[in-house]
Write a protein that holds these residues in place. Structure first.
Motif, mmCIF file in Angstrom:
data_model
loop_
_atom_site.group_PDB
_atom_site.id
_atom_site.type_symbol
_atom_site.label_atom_id
_atom_site.label_comp_id
_atom_site.label_asym_id
_atom_site.label_seq_id
_atom_site.Cartn_x
_atom_site.Cartn_y
_atom_site.Cartn_z
ATOM 1 N N SER A 92 -9.909 11.070 1.488
ATOM 2 C CA SER A 92 -8.498 11.546 1.114
ATOM 3 C C SER A 92 -7.349 11.093 2.021
ATOM 4 O O SER A 92 -6.196 10.616 1.435
ATOM 5 C CB SER A 92 -8.418 12.948 0.641
ATOM 6 O OG SER A 92 -7.201 13.498 0.463
ATOM 7 N N ASP B 147 -6.529 6.542 -8.291
ATOM 8 C CA ASP B 147 -7.422 7.316 -8.850
ATOM 9 C C ASP B 147 -8.540 7.675 -7.722
ATOM 10 O O ASP B 147 -9.113 7.111 -7.018
ATOM 11 C CB ASP B 147 -8.482 7.111 -10.136
ATOM 12 C CG ASP B 147 -9.320 7.869 -10.585
ATOM 13 O OD1 ASP B 147 -10.422 7.681 -10.202
ATOM 14 O OD2 ASP B 147 -8.895 8.784 -11.260
ATOM 15 N N ARG C 71 -11.510 9.379 -7.376
ATOM 16 C CA ARG C 71 -13.027 8.928 -7.700
ATOM 17 C C ARG C 71 -13.346 7.303 -7.559
ATOM 18 O O ARG C 71 -14.221 7.023 -6.752
ATOM 19 C CB ARG C 71 -13.299 9.632 -9.007
ATOM 20 C CG ARG C 71 -13.626 11.020 -8.991
ATOM 21 C CD ARG C 71 -14.011 11.380 -10.312
ATOM 22 N NE ARG C 71 -12.985 11.225 -11.371
ATOM 23 C CZ ARG C 71 -12.993 11.343 -12.863
ATOM 24 N NH1 ARG C 71 -14.092 12.260 -13.060
ATOM 25 N NH2 ARG C 71 -11.960 11.191 -13.531
ATOM 26 N N ASN C 72 -12.281 6.654 -8.373
ATOM 27 C CA ASN C 72 -12.560 5.272 -8.027
ATOM 28 C C ASN C 72 -12.363 4.744 -6.779
ATOM 29 O O ASN C 72 -12.850 3.753 -6.244
ATOM 30 C CB ASN C 72 -11.441 4.472 -9.109
ATOM 31 C CG ASN C 72 -11.772 2.961 -9.471
ATOM 32 O OD1 ASN C 72 -12.990 2.565 -9.744
ATOM 33 N ND2 ASN C 72 -10.698 2.236 -9.312
ATOM 34 N N TYR D 249 -12.646 6.505 -3.829
ATOM 35 C CA TYR D 249 -14.130 6.749 -3.185
ATOM 36 C C TYR D 249 -15.177 5.656 -3.372
ATOM 37 O O TYR D 249 -15.920 5.154 -2.310
ATOM 38 C CB TYR D 249 -14.460 8.104 -3.359
ATOM 39 C CG TYR D 249 -15.657 8.613 -2.849
ATOM 40 C CD1 TYR D 249 -15.531 9.418 -1.493
ATOM 41 C CD2 TYR D 249 -16.870 8.283 -3.321
ATOM 42 C CE1 TYR D 249 -16.380 9.937 -1.050
ATOM 43 C CE2 TYR D 249 -18.170 8.723 -2.187
ATOM 44 C CZ TYR D 249 -17.510 9.617 -1.162
ATOM 45 O OH TYR D 249 -18.875 9.979 -0.616
ATOM 46 N N ARG D 250 -15.273 5.276 -4.745
ATOM 47 C CA ARG D 250 -16.356 4.238 -4.956
ATOM 48 C C ARG D 250 -16.088 3.046 -4.159
ATOM 49 O O ARG D 250 -16.968 2.227 -3.717
ATOM 50 C CB ARG D 250 -16.386 4.292 -6.437
ATOM 51 C CG ARG D 250 -17.338 3.049 -6.966
ATOM 52 C CD ARG D 250 -17.726 3.397 -8.536
ATOM 53 N NE ARG D 250 -16.556 3.292 -9.292
ATOM 54 C CZ ARG D 250 -16.026 1.912 -9.655
ATOM 55 N NH1 ARG D 250 -16.883 1.061 -9.419
ATOM 56 N NH2 ARG D 250 -15.085 1.999 -10.520
#
Length: 252
Positions: free
Chosen positions: A168, A183, A185-186, A188-189
């Motif tokens: 984060s 975004d 989640r995106n 992080y991926r």
């Protein structure tokens, strides 16, 4: 025209500096208030003329950085050459612009022909409401874009975090430099998919909302593979655009 009749044009050589850092989670640029004409009282990038024919280009850039802003030991890279006729009312001036991007730079100290020096949020400095001397708005814009691109292809973003950090916190660096929201989640991926970018380190840490978050540190690589390319736009509920980094050149 015979060779003996030709005289070289009078051209002055100068250096300009685009110095960027993060302050309060926002990308800032170093500006000085000009204390002399032309453009006295206007904001400008730090810079000036070469002292004499013996002074090197980078030597002049570092001297101006020290004299006008009191900064030393900052990594500089060449940004570009700016030499359009009429860019300086004093005559034909060609400027070699340099870029530095570094975390936690100190408060600047004005000197020589600068009446003041300050860190200014990039979005404010590039706005039409701020008067900038010469063609410094274009030079600054080019420098900011270079910085944004470096975050796509290099591990520079980790330099703006602590020794250990959460994903984060890393995302906040990208959002500050790119000037967009991402975004989670995106992001992080994509970060986890870029080999050697970051590595897990130590126990989990509780965040402000009380949830545990895994800690990471900078990985061994300097060039990201695949890169964190700015590409896709998503319109979430509420209508604000969210830009997400994509792998390679494809869409997220």
């Amino acid at each position: 025209m015979h060779a003996e009749q030709w005289e070289p044009p009078a051209v002055l050589l100068a250096v300009d500096l685009v110095i960027l850092t993060l302050r309060d989670a926002r990308l800032h640029v170093l500006l000085v208030e000009r204390g002399i004409e032309p453009y006295r009282g206007a904001l400008a990038l730090p810079g000036g003329f070469l002292r004499d024919e013996h002074e090197g280009i980078e030597e002049a850039a570092r001297r101006e950085l020290s004299e006008e802003a009191g900064l030393v030991d900052v990594h500089l890279e060449t940004l570009g050459v700016y030499g359009e006729p009429g860019r300086d009312p004093r005559g034909r001036v060609v400027s070699i612009a340099h870029l530095a991007i570094a975390p936690r730079l100190p408060e600047p100290v004005a000197g020589t022909d600068a009446a003041g020096a300050c860190w200014t949020p990039v979005e404010d400095a590039l706005s039409s409401g701020v008067e900038l001397a010469f063609d410094h708005r274009q030079i600054m814009s080019d420098g900011v874009e270079r910085a944004r691109t470096k975050l796509e292809y290099t591990a520079l973003a980790t330099a703006f975090c602590g020794e250990t950090f959460t994903i984060s916190e890393l995302q906040q660096v990208y959002e500050a430099v790119w000037g967009i929201r991402l975004d989670p989640r995106n992001f992080y991926r994509k970060v986890q998919g870029s080999r050697g970018f970051i590595v897990a380190d130590g126990p989990m840490r509780r965040t402000a909302n009380g949830r545990p978050a895994r800690l990471f540190r900078a990985g061994p690589v300097q060039m990201l593979n695949p890169p964190m390319v700015r590409s896709a736009h998503v319109m979430p509920q509420g209508g604000s655009a969210v830009q997400t980094p994509a792998e390679g050149g494809g869409q997220a």
